[in-house]
Design a protein around this motif. Structure first.
Motif, PDB file in Angstrom:
ATOM      1  N   LEU A 463       0.812  -1.216   0.000  1.00 56.10           N
ATOM      2  CA  LEU A 463       0.000   0.000   0.000  1.00 56.10           C
ATOM      3  C   LEU A 463       0.845   1.266   0.000  1.00 56.10           C
ATOM      4  O   LEU A 463       0.479   2.264  -0.629  1.00 56.10           O
ATOM      5  CB  LEU A 463      -0.951  -0.002   1.211  1.00 56.10           C
ATOM      6  N   SER A 464       1.952   1.247   0.718  1.00 56.70           N
ATOM      7  CA  SER A 464       2.782   2.449   0.816  1.00 56.70           C
ATOM      8  C   SER A 464       3.410   2.836  -0.514  1.00 56.70           C
ATOM      9  O   SER A 464       3.888   3.955  -0.680  1.00 56.70           O
ATOM     10  CB  SER A 464       3.890   2.239   1.858  1.00 56.70           C
ATOM     11  N   ASP A 465       3.382   1.908  -1.461  1.00 57.52           N
ATOM     12  CA  ASP A 465       3.976   2.171  -2.777  1.00 57.52           C
ATOM     13  C   ASP A 465       2.920   2.558  -3.815  1.00 57.52           C
ATOM     14  O   ASP A 465       3.239   2.762  -4.977  1.00 57.52           O
ATOM     15  CB  ASP A 465       4.733   0.919  -3.238  1.00 57.52           C
ATOM     16  N   ARG A 466       1.670   2.674  -3.371  1.00 57.75           N
ATOM     17  CA  ARG A 466       0.577   2.997  -4.286  1.00 57.75           C
ATOM     18  C   ARG A 466       0.365   4.503  -4.365  1.00 57.75           C
ATOM     19  O   ARG A 466       0.235   5.187  -3.343  1.00 57.75           O
ATOM     20  CB  ARG A 466      -0.723   2.348  -3.814  1.00 57.75           C
ATOM     21  N   SER A 467       0.267   5.014  -5.578  1.00 57.17           N
ATOM     22  CA  SER A 467       0.051   6.451  -5.752  1.00 57.17           C
ATOM     23  C   SER A 467      -1.352   6.868  -5.322  1.00 57.17           C
ATOM     24  O   SER A 467      -1.586   8.032  -4.981  1.00 57.17           O
ATOM     25  CB  SER A 467       0.270   6.838  -7.222  1.00 57.17           C
TER      26      SER A 467
END
Length: 484
Positions: A463-467
């Motif tokens: 999730l932390s890598d999702r824009s």
């Protein structure tokens, strides 16, 4: 003289798989053991490996334990390996909690010299203590336990194995080992049969561990055609979405609010904790674990009180706690009297036992819950989007774990832990799916193939890598009609 087969060849021909892996130590004792017992011996095998050769006929005795290493609680159940029956069980708090309530705190502690070994010894000792308890209850010998099936989140299994967990705590959140393997129990210091095995289920990622893989196994989610969700809410809420053989998984950083941490009057679900809150005849009622004076508020009580205050308008959809003056026209004087202003901010007093003892909900507590439920709801929405379906397509919504199974479904939906468009008739309490999955792995021969296939097929979403995560998270923090 007419049958000059070697001792092992004679034995191997009677085994289901003649190519069994064999320990040299066992082979050395085989000739005498066979002849001392008139060639009547028992061979114990596990997944292609001979783990024990014993004198005489012991084929009616064999036990195993399913163990769930939770961040908070450790559970051990004893099973008869022949008929699969659970004989007894025991549980205890995870002693590692002395060095941190959450996995990040324990990883940080493990980085100092000798502390990784200390954490490992603590959990090994606890496992041995629980094994002592179940064999004492059952009246069996320790040597009769041949197999342990262990599950836990990625960090818990790393600490039990004494593996460095340092890199799980920081991007890209990578562990040392994800593969499910078995080890000699003696190498781990676990006291069962000297040749006993300890088997671990595999992990998906640093924050989607064997406990959620066990949950997929326990619920059969990997076999569902219609979309289903499995969610285990803790400091990190692991979420799985499954449909027609496709599986998505993510971990939402919910924080420790639902475990009582970072909450003004928060505590774990133990004696003295308010675990249920409801409105009746215009008054707020509550239940306390142990039927003693209230000492604090645990996760389920926290969800209940926020849901009830939302339903009557004392908390608005932005999460703001109304002042007493604002609340009087809406709810009347009686309930409005519980609203207070103090140096630490606004609060709603649930119970006041004395001048020095009260249990209340503060504005800051509400914000903590908004952060937690926002992360969870955003995770669910992103996986729904990734699978290309709609939220209303979900046919089953499984609540797992100790917290999930005591939640009031209606209140959980009011707060936003369950999406508003999912019918409550589709929400089910799944129980402790991690422990059930460990039991299945203990008792069924085909689980290794199943879980390896499940892990291979899971598409992990970081999730932390999702824009789009920030936008989804921000919208999901609101309640009801304000929610984006």
């Amino acid at each position: 003289m007419t049958d000059q087969r070697a001792d092992w060849d004679r034995v191997a021909e009677l085994l289901p798989d003649p190519q069994q892996e064999l320990d040299l130590t066992l082979l050395r004792k085989l000739p005498e053991l066979m002849r001392e017992n008139d060639f009547e011996i028992t061979v114990v095998t596990y997944r292609g490996k001979v783990i024990s050769v014993e004198a005489g006929d012991t084929t009616t005795v064999g036990y195993g334990c399913a163990i769930d290493i939770g961040t908070t609680t450790v559970i051990c159940s004893l099973h008869d390996l022949f008929d699969g029956q659970e004989i007894t069980a025991a549980s205890a708090f995870n002693p590692q909690r002395t060095y941190g309530a959450d996995v990040i705190s324990r990883i940080d502690f493990s980085l100092t010299g000798g502390n990784l070994e200390k954490l490992q010894n603590l959990i090994i000792d606890q496992v041995n203590t629980l094994i002592d308890e179940v064999i004492s209850k059952a009246g069996i010998n320790r040597a009769d336990i041949y197999l342990l099936s262990v599950v836990g989140n990625t960090t818990m299994q790393h600490l039990l194995l004494g593996l460095p967990a340092k890199y799980i705590a920081a991007p890209p959140f990578v562990g040392t080992l994800y593969t499910g393997l078995s080890f000699d129990s003696t190498d781990l210091g676990i006291k069962i049969n000297d040749r006993g095995q300890t088997v671990f289920l595999p992990h998906v990622a640093g924050y989607v561990g064997a406990d959620i893989v066990a949950g997929v196994l326990a619920t059969g989610a990997y076999k569902y055609d219609a979309p289903c969700v499995l969610i285990d809410v803790g400091t990190n809420a692991e979420i799985v979405l499954a449909a027609q053989g496709s599986l998505y998984a993510c971990s939402a950083a919910a924080g420790p609010a639902f475990e009582g941490a970072n909450i003004c009057c928060g505590m774990r679900a133990e004696t003295g904790a308010i675990d249920r809150v409801w409105l009746e005849d215009g008054k707020l009622h509550y239940h306390v674990i142990g039927q003693v004076p209230a000492l604090g508020l645990c996760g389920s009580g926290l969800v209940d009180v926020i849901a009830e205050l939302l339903s009557i308008g004392i908390i608005d959809c932005s999460g703001r706690l109304l002042t007493r003056k604002e609340a009087i026209p809406i709810v009347g004087d009686t309930l409005a009297e519980s609203l207070r202003e103090n140096d630490d901010g606004d609060e709603f007093v649930i119970v006041e036992n004395s001048e020095f003892q009260k249990v209340s909900l503060t504005q800051r507590d509400i914000r903590q819950v908004q952060l937690a439920k926002g992360a969870i709801l955003a995770g669910i929405r992103i996986m729904i989007k990734e699978m290309g379906i709609k939220m209303e397509d979900v046919e089953l919504f499984n609540l797992a774990g100790s917290f999930g199974n005591v939640l009031n479904k209606k209140n959980a939906q009011v707060v936003g832990l369950i999406p508003a468009t999912i019918s409550l008739s589709k929400v089910e309490y799944a129980g402790n799916t991690a422990h059930v999955g460990a039991q299945i792995n203990l008792l069924r021969a085909d689980t290794e193939e199943i879980v390896n296939s499940v892990v291979k097929n899971i598409k992990y979403i970081e999730l932390s890598d999702r824009s789009d995560f920030t936008e989804e998270f921000t919208n999901a923090m609101f309640f009801g009609e304000c929610e984006g």
